[in-house]
Design a protein around this motif. Structure first.
Motif, PDB file in Angstrom:
ATOM      1  N   GLY A 231       0.803  -1.220   0.000  1.00 25.55           N
ATOM      2  CA  GLY A 231       0.000   0.000   0.000  1.00 25.55           C
ATOM      3  C   GLY A 231       0.837   1.271   0.000  1.00 25.55           C
ATOM      4  O   GLY A 231       2.029   1.257   0.274  1.00 25.55           O
ATOM      5  N   ALA A 232       0.171   2.368  -0.320  1.00 23.89           N
ATOM      6  CA  ALA A 232       0.825   3.671  -0.335  1.00 23.89           C
ATOM      7  C   ALA A 232       1.152   4.096   1.092  1.00 23.89           C
ATOM      8  O   ALA A 232       0.510   3.664   2.048  1.00 23.89           O
ATOM      9  CB  ALA A 232      -0.090   4.692  -0.981  1.00 23.89           C
ATOM     10  N   PHE A 233       2.161   4.942   1.220  1.00 27.87           N
ATOM     11  CA  PHE A 233       2.490   5.468   2.545  1.00 27.87           C
ATOM     12  C   PHE A 233       3.026   6.892   2.417  1.00 27.87           C
ATOM     13  O   PHE A 233       3.380   7.352   1.337  1.00 27.87           O
ATOM     14  CB  PHE A 233       3.497   4.575   3.278  1.00 27.87           C
ATOM     15  N   MET A 234       3.063   7.576   3.542  1.00 31.84           N
ATOM     16  CA  MET A 234       3.566   8.943   3.608  1.00 31.84           C
ATOM     17  C   MET A 234       4.821   8.929   4.469  1.00 31.84           C
ATOM     18  O   MET A 234       4.776   8.510   5.626  1.00 31.84           O
ATOM     19  CB  MET A 234       2.495   9.844   4.225  1.00 31.84           C
ATOM     20  N   GLN A 235       5.957   9.341   3.877  1.00 29.59           N
ATOM     21  CA  GLN A 235       7.209   9.471   4.623  1.00 29.59           C
ATOM     22  C   GLN A 235       7.206  10.875   5.219  1.00 29.59           C
ATOM     23  O   GLN A 235       7.130  11.857   4.503  1.00 29.59           O
ATOM     24  CB  GLN A 235       8.402   9.278   3.681  1.00 29.59           C
ATOM     25  N   VAL A 236       7.273  10.974   6.547  1.00 27.21           N
ATOM     26  CA  VAL A 236       7.115  12.259   7.236  1.00 27.21           C
ATOM     27  C   VAL A 236       8.350  12.592   8.065  1.00 27.21           C
ATOM     28  O   VAL A 236       8.778  11.789   8.891  1.00 27.21           O
ATOM     29  CB  VAL A 236       5.857  12.219   8.149  1.00 27.21           C
ATOM     30  N   GLU A 237       8.906  13.778   7.825  1.00 26.08           N
ATOM     31  CA  GLU A 237      10.026  14.272   8.635  1.00 26.08           C
ATOM     32  C   GLU A 237       9.440  15.251   9.647  1.00 26.08           C
ATOM     33  O   GLU A 237       8.752  16.200   9.276  1.00 26.08           O
ATOM     34  CB  GLU A 237      11.034  14.989   7.738  1.00 26.08           C
ATOM     35  N   MET A 238       9.692  14.994  10.953  1.00 35.00           N
ATOM     36  CA  MET A 238       9.091  15.798  12.009  1.00 35.00           C
ATOM     37  C   MET A 238      10.140  16.256  13.016  1.00 35.00           C
ATOM     38  O   MET A 238      11.157  15.604  13.189  1.00 35.00           O
ATOM     39  CB  MET A 238       8.041  14.991  12.775  1.00 35.00           C
ATOM     40  N   LYS A 239       9.816  17.384  13.684  1.00 33.18           N
ATOM     41  CA  LYS A 239      10.675  17.904  14.745  1.00 33.18           C
ATOM     42  C   LYS A 239       9.860  18.007  16.017  1.00 33.18           C
ATOM     43  O   LYS A 239       8.747  18.531  16.014  1.00 33.18           O
ATOM     44  CB  LYS A 239      11.220  19.279  14.359  1.00 33.18           C
ATOM     45  N   ASN A 240      10.422  17.492  17.113  1.00 34.10           N
ATOM     46  CA  ASN A 240       9.743  17.543  18.407  1.00 34.10           C
ATOM     47  C   ASN A 240       9.790  18.978  18.927  1.00 34.10           C
ATOM     48  O   ASN A 240      10.858  19.572  19.028  1.00 34.10           O
ATOM     49  CB  ASN A 240      10.423  16.590  19.393  1.00 34.10           C
ATOM     50  N   LEU A 241       8.631  19.544  19.243  1.00 34.88           N
ATOM     51  CA  LEU A 241       8.560  20.936  19.687  1.00 34.88           C
ATOM     52  C   LEU A 241       8.971  21.111  21.146  1.00 34.88           C
ATOM     53  O   LEU A 241       9.191  22.226  21.593  1.00 34.88           O
ATOM     54  CB  LEU A 241       7.148  21.490  19.472  1.00 34.88           C
ATOM     55  N   ILE A 242       9.067  20.029  21.895  1.00 33.46           N
ATOM     56  CA  ILE A 242       9.451  20.137  23.300  1.00 33.46           C
ATOM     57  C   ILE A 242      10.972  20.040  23.460  1.00 33.46           C
ATOM     58  O   ILE A 242      11.595  20.888  24.065  1.00 33.46           O
ATOM     59  CB  ILE A 242       8.755  19.042  24.166  1.00 33.46           C
ATOM     60  N   ASP A 243      11.586  18.987  22.879  1.00 30.68           N
ATOM     61  CA  ASP A 243      13.030  18.804  23.089  1.00 30.68           C
ATOM     62  C   ASP A 243      13.891  18.989  21.832  1.00 30.68           C
ATOM     63  O   ASP A 243      15.098  18.858  21.890  1.00 30.68           O
ATOM     64  CB  ASP A 243      13.304  17.438  23.733  1.00 30.68           C
ATOM     65  N   GLY A 244      13.268  19.289  20.685  1.00 33.27           N
ATOM     66  CA  GLY A 244      14.029  19.594  19.477  1.00 33.27           C
ATOM     67  C   GLY A 244      14.520  18.412  18.667  1.00 33.27           C
ATOM     68  O   GLY A 244      15.175  18.586  17.650  1.00 33.27           O
ATOM     69  N   ARG A 245      14.216  17.165  19.105  1.00 33.13           N
ATOM     70  CA  ARG A 245      14.658  15.978  18.346  1.00 33.13           C
ATOM     71  C   ARG A 245      13.973  15.956  16.981  1.00 33.13           C
ATOM     72  O   ARG A 245      12.867  16.447  16.818  1.00 33.13           O
ATOM     73  CB  ARG A 245      14.271  14.691  19.076  1.00 33.13           C
ATOM     74  N   LYS A 246      14.624  15.318  16.004  1.00 36.31           N
ATOM     75  CA  LYS A 246      14.029  15.130  14.679  1.00 36.31           C
ATOM     76  C   LYS A 246      13.862  13.643  14.431  1.00 36.31           C
ATOM     77  O   LYS A 246      14.643  12.846  14.923  1.00 36.31           O
ATOM     78  CB  LYS A 246      14.914  15.742  13.593  1.00 36.31           C
ATOM     79  N   THR A 247      12.854  13.307  13.645  1.00 31.53           N
ATOM     80  CA  THR A 247      12.633  11.905  13.309  1.00 31.53           C
ATOM     81  C   THR A 247      11.972  11.781  11.947  1.00 31.53           C
ATOM     82  O   THR A 247      11.359  12.726  11.453  1.00 31.53           O
ATOM     83  CB  THR A 247      11.774  11.194  14.389  1.00 31.53           C
ATOM     84  N   ASN A 248      12.113  10.606  11.341  1.00 32.52           N
ATOM     85  CA  ASN A 248      11.425  10.266  10.102  1.00 32.52           C
ATOM     86  C   ASN A 248      10.507   9.092  10.403  1.00 32.52           C
ATOM     87  O   ASN A 248      10.949   8.097  10.964  1.00 32.52           O
ATOM     88  CB  ASN A 248      12.416   9.849   9.010  1.00 32.52           C
ATOM     89  N   VAL A 249       9.242   9.233  10.045  1.00 30.12           N
ATOM     90  CA  VAL A 249       8.274   8.179  10.321  1.00 30.12           C
ATOM     91  C   VAL A 249       7.507   7.871   9.044  1.00 30.12           C
ATOM     92  O   VAL A 249       7.218   8.762   8.250  1.00 30.12           O
ATOM     93  CB  VAL A 249       7.276   8.626  11.431  1.00 30.12           C
ATOM     94  N   ARG A 250       7.172   6.588   8.875  1.00 29.91           N
ATOM     95  CA  ARG A 250       6.397   6.148   7.716  1.00 29.91           C
ATOM     96  C   ARG A 250       4.975   5.853   8.178  1.00 29.91           C
ATOM     97  O   ARG A 250       4.767   5.019   9.052  1.00 29.91           O
ATOM     98  CB  ARG A 250       7.052   4.892   7.153  1.00 29.91           C
TER      99      ARG A 250
END
Length: 187
Positions: free
Chosen positions: A35-54
């Protein structure tokens, strides 16, 4: 409000794994298999961490609406900035790194917009454009074409920007806060 994983857009604020995240980039992918998916790059607004989630289309995620409130910048105290609620005159102290590079453009009495999550300030938005004075501008090099040549200049807050050749030291200009770019000469 729950939204599907494929409906996530840049700028959305999401509640994910007990944190508050701001979506920076999204990429919709439809592989040949599966199936289709969305690759999302996000930044945590509390501690500044970044992550990539599918996120797959079947996944749902909680979209958060932040409360916004008008505040006025009063003064800087060490690594903290003091703001006053315009309605209640209540003062709060926030870490300067909450604003990032935009903190250099803060001016006494400037009106800003605080974004709050569960009464907790998580971001500060300055006006898009501010006026500043050029304190140092390089001389124009003879023979340069005026059409595309910009020269470096230093503003009264220490920020470097590129300005057109005709702008000299002492000139007041309008600067884009988030792009750190010359907009026009101030009126």
């Amino acid at each position: 409000m729950k939204i599907s994983g494929v409906d996530i857009r840049p700028g959305n604020i999401l509640e994910y794994e007990n944190g508050i995240w701001k979506v920076a980039k999204t990429q919709h992918t439809q592989p040949g298999k599966g199936g289709a998916f969305m690759q999302v790059e996000m930044k945590n607004l509390i501690d500044g961490r970044k992550t990539n989630v599918r996120f797959r289309s079947a996944d749902t995620v909680e979209k958060v609406r932040l409360d916004t409130k008008d505040f006025q910048f009063l003064y800087a105290e060490g690594d903290s900035l003091v703001f006053m609620d315009i309605e209640t005159y209540e003062q709060i102290q926030l870490p300067a790194d909450l604003l990032g590079d935009a903190a250099a453009f803060l001016q006494d009495g400037m009106q800003v917009l605080l974004e709050l999550w569960e009464e907790r300030p998580i971001s500060v938005q300055l006006p898009e454009q501010v006026e500043a004075t050029i304190v140092e501008a390089d001389a124009v090099v003879k023979g340069q074409t005026a059409s595309s040549s910009y020269k470096p200049a230093v503003l009264d807050n220490g920020v470097r920007v590129m300005v057109p050749p005709h702008i000299e030291s002492g000139t007041r200009i309008v600067v884009d806060v988030y792009e750190k770019a010359y907009v026009r000469k101030a009126d």
